[in-house]
Write an enzyme that holds these catalytic residues in place. Structure first.
Site, mmCIF file in Angstrom:
data_model
loop_
_atom_site.group_PDB
_atom_site.id
_atom_site.type_symbol
_atom_site.label_atom_id
_atom_site.label_comp_id
_atom_site.label_asym_id
_atom_site.label_seq_id
_atom_site.Cartn_x
_atom_site.Cartn_y
_atom_site.Cartn_z
ATOM 1 N N SER A 587 -19.453 53.881 1.024
ATOM 2 C CA SER A 587 -19.968 54.245 2.331
ATOM 3 C C SER A 587 -19.567 55.691 2.647
ATOM 4 O O SER A 587 -19.925 56.605 1.909
ATOM 5 C CB SER A 587 -19.446 53.252 3.368
ATOM 6 O OG SER A 587 -20.168 53.335 4.558
ATOM 7 N N HIS A 703 -24.861 46.110 3.026
ATOM 8 C CA HIS A 703 -23.729 47.032 2.928
ATOM 9 C C HIS A 703 -22.499 46.359 2.330
ATOM 10 O O HIS A 703 -21.493 47.001 2.084
ATOM 11 C CB HIS A 703 -23.402 47.584 4.315
ATOM 12 C CG HIS A 703 -22.705 48.909 4.292
ATOM 13 N ND1 HIS A 703 -23.277 50.051 3.788
ATOM 14 C CD2 HIS A 703 -21.471 49.276 4.716
ATOM 15 C CE1 HIS A 703 -22.427 51.074 3.916
ATOM 16 N NE2 HIS A 703 -21.322 50.625 4.467
#
Length: 734
Positions: A587, A703
């Site tokens: 991320s 994610h």
């Protein structure tokens, strides 16, 4: 941080890693012993063809600078040509992994570890005399919600909501849950397929049956979501995103407001409470006093850590309690009816103040806990005490104060450890979770009267032992002289001769702190004679808001300098050498990986970069990218554009450079970081690099929050077999 770019585990549980910086090449000090060469693999060489990737230049001008983007076409989410390209990339990546001789051994050991991981509980809440907790229990694919009578009565545990039963495909996930004040009901946000687009369902805590109350669009992967019950349990305030048709599709993940739902009524009758004045990128948390007279809405301005505070009084009137300059970043209602606040105004590491919500006036607030050398992370007021969870540069400590502000002691915790949650259960007693790099997570009961800590039955056991491992916490010096902590796991008695492999991770953003935690798969690397290191970079919150601000917006380069300094420290201290140094992050940590490999390609042999951000000039055009502007900046601002362009990984790849071998895992439904970042970065590096393989691993998930256990095993098997091969390690065993 916020929640948007925060890596959501468990998918990244064993892999978010990073390093710190400096500006000198390690060549003069690195040992010259030849690196172990990876075994030859037919499809591993640069000479093997990557899938054909056409260049279709698109030129955009920013403040007089013309920027050419040859891969913008890869941003199209539903284009058949892009889908075919992804399939070809995945096919080549699988060919690489299928040819790795150690992949099966690595996969078998990872599977043994993760399937042997004991039960784990987290997110514990105490309401109405019972405990609620999320439980992870391999081989179940997804965590589920349970209730217990006490932390030591596992026989009383009962499954309340099980996504594994709701969805046999294991794509349904619990985003969050909130019990009612009497513990008789619980509201649960459920989402599918990694989208984090949550719908709230209400369950009876005695029977486990749904009440029929359903509230849609309460959570998103961009703005998150939350809920706060009325004191009588007959309704709740909740965060509401626009419904389709209420706004353009491009705005559906924005403009979060607060509504009230009365149980037993249709969602269409829910009443607007507040939020029309909130910014487009609002992220709202809700909490209420024990007596239900007051509700607080903490509204974050995107992901940069700035908050407005809105208080609803006993008459139902909402008023703004605090503006951004007041720097109120956390809050908790106490049993005494008072509102306790963490303020960073004139106190970057935080101070605790207290007000009467019936007469809210920040100007007359009592300062209970002044700023000190540690950073306040969390506060929990109880009947006669105030517990303050601090960060001491990464590890935790817990201080205890009376309600007049006098410190009465500390809660004993594990050395060099993290306290991730502290929950009041009765009187002044609290439950808290505690873990270290070498001790698995467990909930402990602190009995205030006796100052006694005991481990409860809510304790995990590790599938591997770290008895032969020591943790050393060192500092390295960044480019501007800043001292940056680095936590190093190594086998006791390890020789620092520069021959060993090393794996480094970090994050460096959003005020998020990388804290100690046991990751069983780290054992794989230690058993190869390796070193595992975690760096606490600027941009995080380890040393308060000043530490965060020193690594965001136009100061972001400091994060990359810190990382390089930590990398160089591992080399110069004899832990490893560049040919045997791998780095891993996800991320915002993926952005860190991209900057590390483009700014110092000579320093690393292998890079694993999960769901990363690489095109810093177009990131703000995506839904979640808009929330990130308060952290990264905007190309609309000339100074911020200059900083973004200077470090944007995609725009700093140069043709003909020997870049490290790189693996890009990404998720097709990721709501926080658009998967096209990884596609474009992979394409650019494949065209430019004369170094090792550049692999895109495009999965169907998000994610990370939704990743089923079996998929985690396969992903980690790929990650560690990639690292083993590229560093010249050929076995996964002891």
């Amino acid at each position: 941080m916020h929640r948007s770019s925060l890596p959501t585990l468990p998918a990244l549980l064993a892999s978010l890693l990073v390093a710190c910086g400096g500006d000198q090449s390690p060549a003069a000090t690195a040992p010259t012993t030849p690196a172990a060469a990876p075994a030859p693999i037919a499809d591993n060489a640069r000479a093997s063809r990557y899938p054909e990737t056409p260049m279709r230049p698109v030129t955009t001008e920013y403040h007089g600078v013309r920027v050419v983007d040859p891969y913008q076409w890869l941003e199209s989410p539903k284009d058949p040509e892009v889908d075919r390209w992804i399939e070809e990339q995945n096919r080549r990546t699988r060919t690489y992994f299928d040819a790795l001789p150690a992949r099966k051994a690595v996969r078998d050991r990872v599977a043994t570890m993760l399937n042997a991981v004991s039960n784990a509980w987290y997110g514990v809440k105490y309401k109405g005399g019972r405990l609620f907790a999320t439980k992870f229990q391999p081989p179940k694919q997804q965590p589920f919600l349970v209730t217990l009578k006490s932390p030591n009565d596992l026989a009383s545990e009962r499954i309340l909501v099980d996504p594994n039963e709701l969805d046999p495909k294991a794509r349904t996930t619990i985003d969050w849950f909130v019990p009612s004040p009497d513990g008789k009901k619980v509201a649960v946000s459920l989402s599918q397929g990694g989208t984090e687009n949550g719908t709230v369902h209400v369950y009876d805590a005695d029977t486990g049956k749904e009440t029929g109350d359903v509230v849609t669009y309460a959570n998103s992967g961009t703005a998150g979501g939350g809920l706060s019950w009325a004191s009588d349990g007959k309704g709740f305030f909740y965060t509401r995103h626009p419904h389709p048709g209420e706004r353009p599709d491009s705005d559906l993940g924005f403009f979060q407001q607060v509504y009230f739902h009365k149980l037993g009524t249709p969602e269409a009758q829910d009443a607007y409470a507040i939020g029309k004045e909130f910014p487009r990128i609002a992220e709202t948390r809700l909490s209420a006093s024990d007596n239900g007279r007051f509700v607080l809405a903490s509204v974050q301005n995107g992901d940069g850590g700035e908050f407005w505070q809105y208080l609803r009084d006993a008459r139902g009137t909402w008023k703004r309690l605090a503006d951004l300059p007041d720097k109120i970043v956390d809050s908790a209602f106490g049993p005494d009816g008072k509102l306790y606040l963490v303020s960073r105004k004139d106190a970057p590491r935080g101070k605790v103040i207290r007000i009467d919500p019936a007469k809210p006036d920040l100007g007359k607030a009592e300062v209970l806990v002044p700023e000190s050398e540690v950073t306040i992370k969390d506060i929990v007021p109880t009947r006669s005490r105030l517990y303050v969870v601090d960060l001491a540069g990464g590890p935790s400590q817990v201080r205890v104060f009376d309600l007049k502000g006098k410190q009465t002691g500390d809660v004993p915790i594990l050395p060099v450890s993290a306290v991730h949650q502290l929950e009041s259960i009765a009187g002044d007693d609290v439950l808290f979770s505690n873990t270290s790099y070498v001790e698995p997570s467990a909930f402990y009961l602190y009995q205030a009267r006796d100052n006694k800590v005991t481990k409860t039955a809510l304790a995990s056991t590790a599938p591997v032992s770290f008895a032969d491992t020591e943790v050393v916490r060192e500092t390295c010096t960044s480019k501007d002289g800043t001292k940056v902590p680095i936590n190093i796991l190594r086998k006791k008695g390890m020789k620092l001769d520069g021959r060993g492999p090393a794996l480094l991770t970090a994050y460096g953003g959003y005020g998020i702190s990388l804290q100690p935690g046991m990751r069983p798969v780290t054992r794989l690397f230690l058993d190869q004679g390796g070193t595992y290191a975690v760096a606490n970079l600027r941009g995080g919150g380890e040393f308060g808001e000043a530490w965060h601000l020193a690594g965001n917006l136009t100061n972001k380069q400091n994060v990359f300098d810190d990382f390089y300094a930590c990398s160089k420290y591992l080399v110069e201290s004899g832990y490893t050498r560049p040919e045997r140094l791998a780095i891993i992050g996800g991320s915002n940590g993926g952005l860190l990986m991209g900057a590390a490999l483009t700014q110092h390609p000579e320093m690393y042999r292998a890079v694993v970069s999960y769901v990363g951000i690489y095109d810093m000039l177009r990131v703000e055009l995506s839904p979640n990218g808009a929330f990130n502007v308060t952290e990264f900046g905007s190309v609309k601002d000339p100074a911020q554009f200059k900083a973004l362009f200077a470090y944007s990984p995609l725009h700093n790849v140069k043709d003909g450079v020997k870049y490290p071998s790189v693996l890009f895992p990404t998720g097709a439904e990721d709501p926080r970081v658009e998967p096209w970042h990884s596609r474009k970065m992979a394409a650019r590096l494949q065209a430019a690099s004369t170094g090792g393989p550049v692999l895109l691993r495009a999965d169907v998930g998000g994610h990370g929050a939704d990743t089923p256990l079996d998929a985690q095993i396969e992903q980690l098997a790929d990650v560690y077999s990639f690292i083993f091969h590229e560093l010249g390690l050929d076995a996964a065993g002891e």
